[in-house]
Write an enzyme that holds these catalytic residues in place. Structure first.
Site, PDB file in Angstrom:
ATOM      1  CD  GLU A 436      21.561 117.245  62.092  1.00  0.00           C
ATOM      2  OE1 GLU A 436      22.620 117.463  62.584  1.00  0.00           O
ATOM      3  OE2 GLU A 436      20.725 118.168  61.795  1.00  0.00           O
TER       4      GLU A 436
HETATM    5  C1  LIG Z   1      25.784 111.961  70.810  1.00  0.00           C
HETATM    6  C2  LIG Z   1      24.829 113.289  70.382  1.00  0.00           C
HETATM    7  C3  LIG Z   1      25.160 114.200  69.512  1.00  0.00           C
HETATM    8  C4  LIG Z   1      24.674 115.240  69.217  1.00  0.00           C
HETATM    9  N1  LIG Z   1      25.233 116.315  68.299  1.00  0.00           N
HETATM   10  C5  LIG Z   1      24.636 117.451  68.353  1.00  0.00           C
HETATM   11  C6  LIG Z   1      25.305 118.622  67.620  1.00  0.00           C
HETATM   12  O1  LIG Z   1      26.454 118.382  67.051  1.00  0.00           O
HETATM   13  N2  LIG Z   1      24.896 119.850  67.610  1.00  0.00           N
HETATM   14  C7  LIG Z   1      23.511 119.959  68.353  1.00  0.00           C
HETATM   15  O2  LIG Z   1      23.042 121.320  68.194  1.00  0.00           O
HETATM   16  N3  LIG Z   1      22.951 119.270  68.855  1.00  0.00           N
HETATM   17  C8  LIG Z   1      23.473 117.737  68.969  1.00  0.00           C
HETATM   18  N4  LIG Z   1      22.912 116.714  69.766  1.00  0.00           N
HETATM   19  C9  LIG Z   1      21.583 116.974  70.340  1.00  0.00           C
HETATM   20  C10 LIG Z   1      20.309 116.772  69.645  1.00  0.00           C
HETATM   21  O3  LIG Z   1      20.143 117.292  68.602  1.00  0.00           O
HETATM   22  C11 LIG Z   1      19.308 116.712  70.680  1.00  0.00           C
HETATM   23  O4  LIG Z   1      19.571 115.708  71.812  1.00  0.00           O
HETATM   24  C12 LIG Z   1      18.181 116.333  70.098  1.00  0.00           C
HETATM   25  O5  LIG Z   1      17.659 117.314  69.293  1.00  0.00           O
HETATM   26  C13 LIG Z   1      16.976 116.184  70.942  1.00  0.00           C
HETATM   27  O6  LIG Z   1      16.864 117.232  72.195  1.00  0.00           O
HETATM   28  P1  LIG Z   1      16.777 116.682  73.445  1.00  0.00           P
HETATM   29  O7  LIG Z   1      17.816 115.729  73.794  1.00  0.00           O
HETATM   30  O8  LIG Z   1      16.791 117.891  74.124  1.00  0.00           O
HETATM   31  O9  LIG Z   1      15.501 116.070  73.791  1.00  0.00           O
HETATM   32  P2  LIG Z   1      14.049 116.528  73.918  1.00  0.00           P
HETATM   33  O10 LIG Z   1      13.733 117.665  73.125  1.00  0.00           O
HETATM   34  O11 LIG Z   1      13.757 116.823  75.355  1.00  0.00           O
HETATM   35  O12 LIG Z   1      13.167 115.493  73.482  1.00  0.00           O
HETATM   36  C14 LIG Z   1      12.901 114.332  74.450  1.00  0.00           C
HETATM   37  C15 LIG Z   1      11.606 113.666  73.616  1.00  0.00           C
HETATM   38  O13 LIG Z   1      10.482 114.312  73.446  1.00  0.00           O
HETATM   39  C16 LIG Z   1      10.280 114.461  72.212  1.00  0.00           C
HETATM   40  N5  LIG Z   1       9.618 115.867  71.706  1.00  0.00           N
HETATM   41  C17 LIG Z   1      10.186 116.979  72.031  1.00  0.00           C
HETATM   42  N6  LIG Z   1       9.415 117.925  71.711  1.00  0.00           N
HETATM   43  C18 LIG Z   1       8.267 117.311  70.828  1.00  0.00           C
HETATM   44  C19 LIG Z   1       7.563 117.970  70.288  1.00  0.00           C
HETATM   45  N7  LIG Z   1       7.096 119.393  69.779  1.00  0.00           N
HETATM   46  N8  LIG Z   1       6.429 117.117  69.657  1.00  0.00           N
HETATM   47  C20 LIG Z   1       6.522 115.618  69.973  1.00  0.00           C
HETATM   48  N9  LIG Z   1       7.677 115.139  70.433  1.00  0.00           N
HETATM   49  C21 LIG Z   1       8.578 116.057  71.202  1.00  0.00           C
HETATM   50  C22 LIG Z   1      11.190 114.059  71.412  1.00  0.00           C
HETATM   51  O14 LIG Z   1      11.029 113.272  70.179  1.00  0.00           O
HETATM   52  C23 LIG Z   1      12.006 112.934  72.436  1.00  0.00           C
HETATM   53  O15 LIG Z   1      11.337 111.750  72.151  1.00  0.00           O
HETATM   54  C24 LIG Z   1      23.428 115.545  69.787  1.00  0.00           C
HETATM   55  C25 LIG Z   1      23.158 114.569  70.842  1.00  0.00           C
HETATM   56  C26 LIG Z   1      23.775 113.611  71.241  1.00  0.00           C
HETATM   57  C27 LIG Z   1      23.076 112.703  71.983  1.00  0.00           C
END
Ligand SMILES: Cc1cc2nc3c(=O)[nH]c(=O)nc-3n(C[C@H](O)[C@H](O)[C@H](O)COP(=O)(O)OP(=O)(O)OC[C@H]3O[C@@H](n4cnc5c(N)ncnc54)[C@H](O)[C@@H]3O)c2cc1C
Length: 592
Positions: A436
């Site tokens: 989220e």
């Molecule tokens: C168990 C689980 C359930 C989930 N359920 C859903 C769901 O129902 N629907 C859905 O759509 N998604 C879902 N997700 C996805 C989840 O919302 C994303 O994993 C999350 O938004 C982070 O994206 P990412 O994993 O690509 O991490 P990234 O975006 O790659 O982030 C990696 C790190 O970089 C940091 N970062 C990235 N961009 C920035 C920025 N601009 N400024 C500062 N820091 C930054 C982040 O804070 C994090 O620490 C789920 C994930 C998991 C693991």
């Protein structure tokens, strides 16, 4: 794992005594809703939570969902529990009456959400997303779509999923690549979404996916994202689930916690295109999705609260029983008598109470916005919710890490062993700072859009309101020390705001470097604010002989502990906020 008991007295004190539920209902013209009804609702939810959901928590952890030929099969027992949840009207609690909802105040939604997450977080994720989808569809969908889908979603007959994330598009939704092409009265959607919570299961006869995708002529970036509704089964001429749509779960993730919640990779359109319907205007999907995400973000904060509460209950029960001290007469005594164990239990308890207070306070703010008729007041409530949302999501879920960590520590070696259940709370809580919108993103939202965005105006109003409470505390002799501590923390928040406004607007990396500590500072301050108000109310009730004396005295103690042990953290947050980005950004990427 110990049984779960909803902390009914604390919840009822917050809702009825502190947040003046009756007054709010009266002001909103809700004639049949009052504190008595609220208590009955909470008691009934607590019963379902502890008797039906809670025993499934460990079951879901041990035997998560499985992908079989006909789709995802959830943990045994979940379907029956979900059916009881839906049949008893819990899915419809806050939804509007037009579609079969009960339109109950949202603060009751916050309290019942706490119950579901304490009891069984993995199962409760399913209805959370449906609630958000209902909000988004009601706010942005066409009348035709609303009539066709909302009644079954509101009743819980159908659940929903929220499909944003793609392999290349996590925090950065500008990179969303799923496509939707027009085809008659609908669209054909294709592409892959990952990590979709409860993206498939057998608990209900249909699942409604809310999907972000791009139209063929969409501009690049977030301005070219649209929101689509994609049912798993297309409703037939009678509105019942008919033909299977072209969306399939192709794999499930193996993960650290919430094993009972299926995390799906969904493929759309592998067989020609999934039938999809546009929700809202073309290219304005992100705004529509934000309706859903704001709801869900506060919900995730409450997940943190729910898991923290359960972890606390487990740790307190263990600490009362585990004998590790030996008296001079040879008799043994339990670890709860050691100050360091008390330190951990008191942090767990006072943090959890502050989290609950803030979550419910945010719930009341949503109600006040919902019922407001005066545009000026509406604007004030909306601005306040804007500030609370990232704090509730970010601060509550960060504290949930600490509370569940301490829950293990209180158990010693037994905490690390799975059978006590303490480790599960820790594992389950871990995702909450990530999904989220990661807490890094929440912090940026608070510092950027919500503070720099209006030149600190809404924040100033909040600080002024807190200042009034600090003054009220200072005028009561027994609470004067709390009043002055709250005043100090306020001064720190004032300095952080000023620093952010001065440096953040001209240097993006300064705001980015400061944002997390700024969010935590605001969390500790708002938590202190609600604990201060609770202490004041408890003292007034004790003075007038109203209420449960033992509960009220305990509230004064947990508030005092919060002020002595947790609120001082604002000082460290301020120092780190104002340290800026220099040392943070000084090393070259290759030096890591
Ligand atoms: C168990 C689980 C359930 C989930 N359920 C859903 C769901 O129902 N629907 C859905 O759509 N998604 C879902 N997700 C996805 C989840 O919302 C994303 O994993 C999350 O938004 C982070 O994206 P990412 O994993 O690509 O991490 P990234 O975006 O790659 O982030 C990696 C790190 O970089 C940091 N970062 C990235 N961009 C920035 C920025 N601009 N400024 C500062 N820091 C930054 C982040 O804070 C994090 O620490 C789920 C994930 C998991 C693991």
């Amino acid at each position: 794992m110990t049984d779960y008991r909803f902390p009914y007295k604390d919840a009822s004190f917050l809702i009825n005594d502190l947040l003046d539920f009756d007054g709010m209902c009266e002001e909103a013209g809700l004639e049949e809703v009052n504190g008595e009804l609220a208590s009955a609702i909470l008691e009934e939810a607590a019963r379902l939570g502890s008797e039906v959901f809670a025993p499934l928590n460990e079951v879901g952890d041990k035997k998560g969902a499985a992908l079989e030929e006909d789709g995802v099969h959830e943990t045994p027992g979940f379907a029956d529990a979900y059916r009881q949840y839906a049949d008893n009207g819990w899915a419809a609690l806050n939804a509007s009456e037009a579609y079969g909802g009960q339109a109950m105040p949202r603060v009751l939604g916050a309290a019942t959400t706490e119950i579901w997450y304490s009891a069984c977080a993995a199962l409760s994720l399913c209805p959370l997303l449906t609630t958000g989808a209902v909000e988004a569809l009601e706010a942005h969908g066409s009348e035709e779509l609303k009539d066709a889908y909302l009644p079954d979603m509101v009743s819980g007959n159908w659940t929903a999923s929220m499909c944003l994330t793609e392999p290349q598009a996590g925090s950065d939704l500008a990179a969303v690549a799923c496509k939707a092409v027009p085809e008659g009265d609908h669209y054909l959607l294709s592409g892959q979404k990952i990590y979709i919570t409860w993206g498939d299961h057998q608990m209900t006869e249909n699942i409604i996916h809310m999907v972000l995708a791009r139209l063929p002529d969409a501009p690049a970036g977030v301005k070219g994202i649209s929101l689509f509704l994609v049912p798993k089964f297309l409703p037939d001429e009678n509105g019942r689930p008919g033909k299977r749509n072209d969306v399939y779960c192709v794999s499930l993730e193996h993960k650290l916690g919430i094993h009972g919640s299926p995390t799906c990779t969904l493929n759309f359109g592998d067989n020609g295109g999934a039938v999809a319907y546009l929700v809202g205007k073309p290219n304005q999907g992100l705004m529509a999705m934000f309706t859903m995400m704001n709801e869900a973000r506060q919900g995730v904060g409450i997940q943190g609260l729910g898991v923290a509460e359960r972890s606390y209950q487990q740790a307190a029960a263990f600490a009362r029983e585990r004998l590790q001290g030996t008296r001079s007469d040879g008799s043994r005594y339990p670890i709860i008598e050691f100050p360091d164990v008390r330190r951990m239990l008191m942090i767990m308890r006072s943090a959890t109470e502050a989290m609950r207070g803030l979550a419910y306070m945010a719930g009341v703010e949503s109600d006040r916005a919902h019922y407001a008729t005066d545009p000026e007041r509406l604007q004030k409530h909306v601005a306040r919710i804007g500030l609370y949302t990232p704090i509730v999501k970010g601060w509550l879920t960060e504290l949930a890490q600490e509370v569940t960590y301490l829950g293990i520590q209180v158990h010693g070696g037994m905490g690390y062993i799975e059978e006590t259940g303490s480790a599960q709370f820790y594992r389950d809580a871990r995702i909450m700072t990530i999904y989220e919108g990661t807490n890094g993103i929440q912090a940026l939202d608070l510092a950027g859009r919500k503070t720099l965005g209006d030149n600190g105006a809404a924040l100033q109003v909040l600080l002024d309101d807190i200042r009034a409470s600090a003054k009220a505390l200072s005028s009561v002799d027994s609470l004067a020390a709390m009043g002055s501590a709250l005043g100090n923390a306020l001064d720190e928040a004032r300095d952080a705001r000023a620093w952010l406004l001065e440096h953040g607007s001209r240097d993006r990396s300064a705001a980015g470097a400061a944002s997390f500590n700024f969010m935590m500072l605001m969390g500790y301050l708002c938590g202190g604010w609600v604990m201060a108000q609770a202490a004041l109310k408890a003292q007034q009730m004790l003075d007038t002989g109203a209420g449960d004396v033992s509960f009220l005295k305990a509230k004064l103690i947990t508030a005092r502990f919060y002020f002595e042990h947790l609120l001082p953290r604002t000082g460290a947050c301020l120092a780190a906020t104002m340290a800026g980005s220099e040392s943070m950004m000084a090393l070259d990427a290759e030096q890591f």
